[in-house]
Write an enzyme that holds these catalytic residues in place. Sequence first.
Site, mmCIF file in Angstrom:
data_model
loop_
_atom_site.group_PDB
_atom_site.id
_atom_site.type_symbol
_atom_site.label_atom_id
_atom_site.label_comp_id
_atom_site.label_asym_id
_atom_site.label_seq_id
_atom_site.Cartn_x
_atom_site.Cartn_y
_atom_site.Cartn_z
ATOM 1 N N LEU A 463 1.004 -1.496 -0.041
ATOM 2 C CA LEU A 463 -0.055 0.274 0.024
ATOM 3 C C LEU A 463 1.120 1.255 -0.051
ATOM 4 O O LEU A 463 2.161 1.486 0.348
ATOM 5 C CB LEU A 463 -0.702 0.089 1.612
ATOM 6 C CG LEU A 463 -1.974 -1.046 1.122
ATOM 7 C CD1 LEU A 463 -2.614 -1.334 2.000
ATOM 8 C CD2 LEU A 463 -2.679 -0.617 0.240
ATOM 9 N N CYS A 464 0.938 2.308 -1.022
ATOM 10 C CA CYS A 464 1.301 3.797 -0.534
ATOM 11 C C CYS A 464 -0.287 4.473 -1.084
ATOM 12 O O CYS A 464 -0.994 4.283 -1.067
ATOM 13 C CB CYS A 464 2.096 4.179 -1.315
ATOM 14 S SG CYS A 464 1.670 3.905 -3.478
ATOM 15 N N ALA A 465 0.062 5.603 -1.111
ATOM 16 C CA ALA A 465 -1.089 6.778 -1.224
ATOM 17 C C ALA A 465 -1.288 6.541 -2.671
ATOM 18 O O ALA A 465 -2.956 7.202 -2.117
ATOM 19 C CB ALA A 465 -0.371 7.939 -0.667
ATOM 20 N N TYR A 495 -3.300 3.417 -0.751
ATOM 21 C CA TYR A 495 -4.179 2.894 0.902
ATOM 22 C C TYR A 495 -5.427 4.251 1.107
ATOM 23 O O TYR A 495 -5.610 4.959 0.775
ATOM 24 C CB TYR A 495 -3.201 4.273 2.807
ATOM 25 C CG TYR A 495 -4.097 4.097 3.978
ATOM 26 C CD1 TYR A 495 -3.159 3.224 4.804
ATOM 27 C CD2 TYR A 495 -4.670 4.604 4.598
ATOM 28 C CE1 TYR A 495 -3.535 2.658 5.845
ATOM 29 C CE2 TYR A 495 -4.768 4.646 5.482
ATOM 30 C CZ TYR A 495 -4.354 3.307 6.556
ATOM 31 O OH TYR A 495 -4.769 3.491 7.512
#
Length: 560
Positions: A463-465, A495
């Site tokens: 997960l990242c932004a 995320y």
Amino acid sequence: MNGLVRQIEKMKPFFEKISRNKYLRAIKDGFIAGMPIIIFSSIFMLIAYVPNIWGFYWGKDIEALIVKPYNYSMGILGLLVAGTTAKNLTDSFNRDLPATNQINNIATLITAVVGFLLLSSDSIKGGFGSGYLGTSGLLSAFVAAFITVNIYYFFIKRDITIKMPAEVPPNIAQTFKDIFPLSVSVLVMYAIDLLIRQFTGINFAQAVIQLFQPLFTAADGYIGIAIIYGAMAMFWFIGIHGPSIVEPAITAIALLNIDKNLNLLHSGHQATNIITPGLQYFVATMGGTGATLVVPFMFMWLAKSKQNKAIGRAAAVPTFFGVNEPILFGAPLVLNPVFFIPFILTPILNVWIFKFFVEVLGMNSFSYVLPWTTPGPLGLILGTGLVPLAFVLAVLLIVVDVLVYYPFLKVYDEQVLEQEKAKNTVAPETDATVQNQDKAENEKTDSIENSNLKNISKKVLVLCAGGGTSGLLSNALNKAAKEYNVDISSAAGAYGAHQDILKDYDLVILAPQVASNYQDIKKDTDRLGIKLTKTEGMEYINLTRDSKGSLEYVMKQFEE
């Protein structure tokens, strides 16, 4: 400069706390869910109105057919966001409730939509008023979502519900459990609607826009845009994902301005509103936060040190598509005092130049929304409707950004070059060193081949932004798993859009930009029995570049 950076870094815990705020996170995640709709609808507007530049105009009937998908997608964005924001806020509140007494996020989604319709209807005598169902109703959408979820939380936490006998099926019992909070939520928003109309003569959606109009106007000024996009860069510089803090505060303004700009164009006027999604994606953060599009190429072509040249080559392609973590953490740029000034100054100069082109030279501002992964210059040209001045501006921004970063790059490159010379003098690479490196690689391969997990199926979610940075590690993992015949598969995600798919994975890896959310998501992973780990900046970049190392890292997480 070092002292200034240290002082700013001391404020990191405070900013991290802000970035994890439930309401800001719900707004951001709510918009992430609606982003495909925004991008989809803009395609039809490009088809309908960009040909006007060359003097071609569709017939009225054809034009109406082309823009119909826009009207029934972007045209109800406020309604959709009311539901998605409520759902995401509900998920945040549920983390603090027992697993046996959770808020029904579908119920809050539906209730928020009903409340939003009450607050945004522009029909006085009843009926289904649609004037504020789109971007103009976004502020009302947030209010409806916040009121709904807080009322549900009050009732569910205190178990104020209609209790049914144990023999009643759970889905039927849930219906009765939601009656009290649903009724109170709707009645509260109905009362707000009646009071606002009584005292102002207008609906809530229009009243709240008028209330915030001075703020919108100030934000569009030179100082306003400098604060907004300078803050994004400053937060990222100290290692916090800046858009997570700033975007929720300006997203409503940005999308409202897109709608205004389209209306201005349709009426034959210039699109003049500055703050739009395109301003952020393709001007302020061209190539990523810090306006870093030019930086990897400068590292690759202008640096003398081997390290910086290698980093530039590795980071050039991802940064070209807006994924700039390889240069942010690989150089590094974040928390590097040498780059403090250009990292914050360049985005500000870019938005000021853009504003000058719009207000003084008469260029149209952004009227279309494109994916943030569109290369910056192309996104600028397409997002403003292929106007000739946009081509000039794209070149000018690249030149300005190179000039701003160049002196700081030279200083940093000299530092790295001196370190390389010292390293080569003190500890030149010998045959023994090479043999040790080969031995370490062989041991790493053996650890994978001999692992008990080699034939056990595992699924990993990174997960990242926004789903871009996480793709780098996910791809590396899948590549290594295939190469070493390990039954591990990986997927990348954003995320905030992960709640519904979390249960399908065995391990979650947080990229550095969302690592501050570790404690929040840990409540979810612990409840589901899923492993969770977070990564630091350079650690993450190294894993994306070393597929074998990334696989070993994942297997180690499962063995612990």
